[in-house]
Write a protein that holds these residues in place. Structure first.
Motif, short mmCIF file in Angstrom:
data_model
loop_
_atom_site.label_atom_id
_atom_site.label_comp_id
_atom_site.label_asym_id
_atom_site.label_seq_id
_atom_site.Cartn_x
_atom_site.Cartn_y
_atom_site.Cartn_z
N ALA A 198 -29.58 43.44 -0.93
CA ALA A 198 -29.61 42.57 0.20
C ALA A 198 -29.66 41.09 0.17
CB ALA A 198 -30.75 43.00 1.19
N ALA A 199 -28.93 40.40 0.99
CA ALA A 199 -29.17 38.91 1.10
C ALA A 199 -29.89 38.82 2.69
CB ALA A 199 -27.55 38.38 1.31
N LEU A 200 -30.89 37.97 2.63
CA LEU A 200 -31.90 38.17 3.60
C LEU A 200 -32.27 36.64 3.98
CD1 LEU A 200 -33.76 39.49 5.77
CD2 LEU A 200 -35.43 39.77 3.77
N CYS A 201 -32.31 36.22 5.05
CA CYS A 201 -32.77 34.87 5.48
C CYS A 201 -33.53 35.34 6.75
CB CYS A 201 -31.40 34.13 6.06
SG CYS A 201 -32.02 32.36 6.61
N ILE A 202 -34.80 34.92 6.81
CA ILE A 202 -35.85 34.97 7.89
C ILE A 202 -36.37 33.67 8.19
CG2 ILE A 202 -38.01 36.00 8.31
CD1 ILE A 202 -37.27 38.19 6.38
N ALA A 203 -36.27 33.21 9.40
CA ALA A 203 -36.91 31.81 9.78
C ALA A 203 -37.49 31.88 11.17
CB ALA A 203 -35.80 30.78 9.65
N PRO A 204 -38.39 31.35 11.57
CA PRO A 204 -38.90 31.47 12.92
C PRO A 204 -38.08 30.03 13.64
CG PRO A 204 -40.29 29.88 11.68
CD PRO A 204 -39.20 30.35 10.68
N ALA B 75 -42.47 34.36 4.11
CA ALA B 75 -41.58 35.55 3.92
C ALA B 75 -41.09 36.03 2.63
CB ALA B 75 -40.21 35.48 5.09
N VAL B 76 -40.84 34.80 1.89
CA VAL B 76 -40.53 35.02 0.53
C VAL B 76 -41.52 35.50 -0.51
CG1 VAL B 76 -39.97 33.77 -1.67
CG2 VAL B 76 -38.74 33.27 0.70
N ALA B 77 -42.88 34.95 -0.06
CA ALA B 77 -44.01 35.76 -0.64
C ALA B 77 -44.15 36.88 -0.51
CB ALA B 77 -45.31 34.92 -0.40
N THR B 78 -43.99 37.46 0.42
CA THR B 78 -43.95 38.93 0.89
C THR B 78 -43.03 39.80 0.29
OG1 THR B 78 -44.80 38.71 3.17
CG2 THR B 78 -43.79 40.93 2.63
N ILE B 79 -41.79 39.13 0.06
CA ILE B 79 -40.70 39.95 -0.69
C ILE B 79 -41.11 39.73 -2.22
CG2 ILE B 79 -38.35 39.43 -1.54
CD1 ILE B 79 -37.87 38.31 1.22
N ARG B 80 -41.57 38.75 -2.80
CA ARG B 80 -41.75 38.80 -4.19
C ARG B 80 -42.94 39.79 -4.37
NH1 ARG B 80 -40.93 32.10 -5.45
NH2 ARG B 80 -38.74 32.24 -5.14
N ARG C 102 -38.42 44.54 6.67
CA ARG C 102 -39.51 44.63 7.80
C ARG C 102 -40.72 43.81 7.72
NH1 ARG C 102 -43.59 46.97 10.63
NH2 ARG C 102 -42.96 47.72 12.73
N ALA C 103 -41.38 44.12 6.24
CA ALA C 103 -42.58 43.58 6.21
C ALA C 103 -42.44 41.82 5.83
CB ALA C 103 -43.11 43.97 4.78
N ALA C 104 -41.50 41.39 5.50
CA ALA C 104 -41.20 39.93 5.56
C ALA C 104 -40.76 39.36 6.91
CB ALA C 104 -39.95 39.70 4.66
N THR C 105 -40.22 40.13 7.76
CA THR C 105 -40.06 39.77 9.04
C THR C 105 -41.28 39.65 9.95
OG1 THR C 105 -37.78 40.71 9.14
CG2 THR C 105 -38.75 40.44 11.25
N THR D 8 -38.53 35.02 15.49
CA THR D 8 -38.03 35.04 14.16
C THR D 8 -36.72 35.64 14.26
OG1 THR D 8 -40.23 35.62 13.63
CG2 THR D 8 -38.54 35.95 12.11
N GLY D 9 -35.81 34.73 13.70
CA GLY D 9 -34.36 34.95 13.38
C GLY D 9 -34.09 35.70 12.01
N VAL D 10 -33.38 36.77 11.96
CA VAL D 10 -33.32 37.36 10.76
C VAL D 10 -31.66 37.57 10.55
CG1 VAL D 10 -33.53 39.70 9.33
CG2 VAL D 10 -35.31 38.78 10.85
#
Length: 117
Positions: free
Chosen positions: A21-27, A41-46, A73-76, A86-88
């Motif tokens: 997955a290529a994922l970009c999450i930003a408010p 969000a990145v901390a959740t992924i890591r 979902r968790a990172a979002t 939040t944009g994903v």
């Protein structure tokens, strides 16, 4: 062209569906600098334990489809759960029977480029 590897299963006995997955999450609406929010969000992924890497535009994650979607979902929700709009952006490469594509794909490109020299 590579052929699929032997079908693998998850610990629950379901078929393992490898996904990169290529994922970009930003408010939205929080100002010009988003790094503090993206870092959450990145901390959740890591913390998920799935193989991942972060670059200037995306965080790439690899794992079974269900696990990857759970992490997305968790990172979002890390941001949306705080009330931020939040944009994903999400792109999935689903390749049953394979693993290690997060590192193997760039290796294949490098091998092809090395042959050109």
């Amino acid at each position: 062209m590579e052929s699929p590897q032997e079908q693998q299963t998850t610990d629950a006995g379901k078929p393992y569906i490898n996904t990169v997955a290529a994922l970009c999450i930003a408010p939205s609406g929080v100002g010009d600098e988003l790094s503090e929010y993206v870092a959450q969000a990145v901390a959740t992924i890591r913390d998920s334990g799935l193989p991942n890497e972060t670059n200037a535009m995306f965080t790439n994650i690899e794992g079974d489809l269900d696990e990857v979607l759970e992490v997305v979902r968790a990172a979002t929700m890390k941001l949306a759960g705080q009330g931020y709009r939040t944009g994903v952006t999400l792109k999935l490469d689903i390749r049953p029977g394979f693993k290690g594509q997060l590192t193997r794909k760039p290796q294949l490109v490098d091998e092809i480029l090395d042959k050109r020299q």
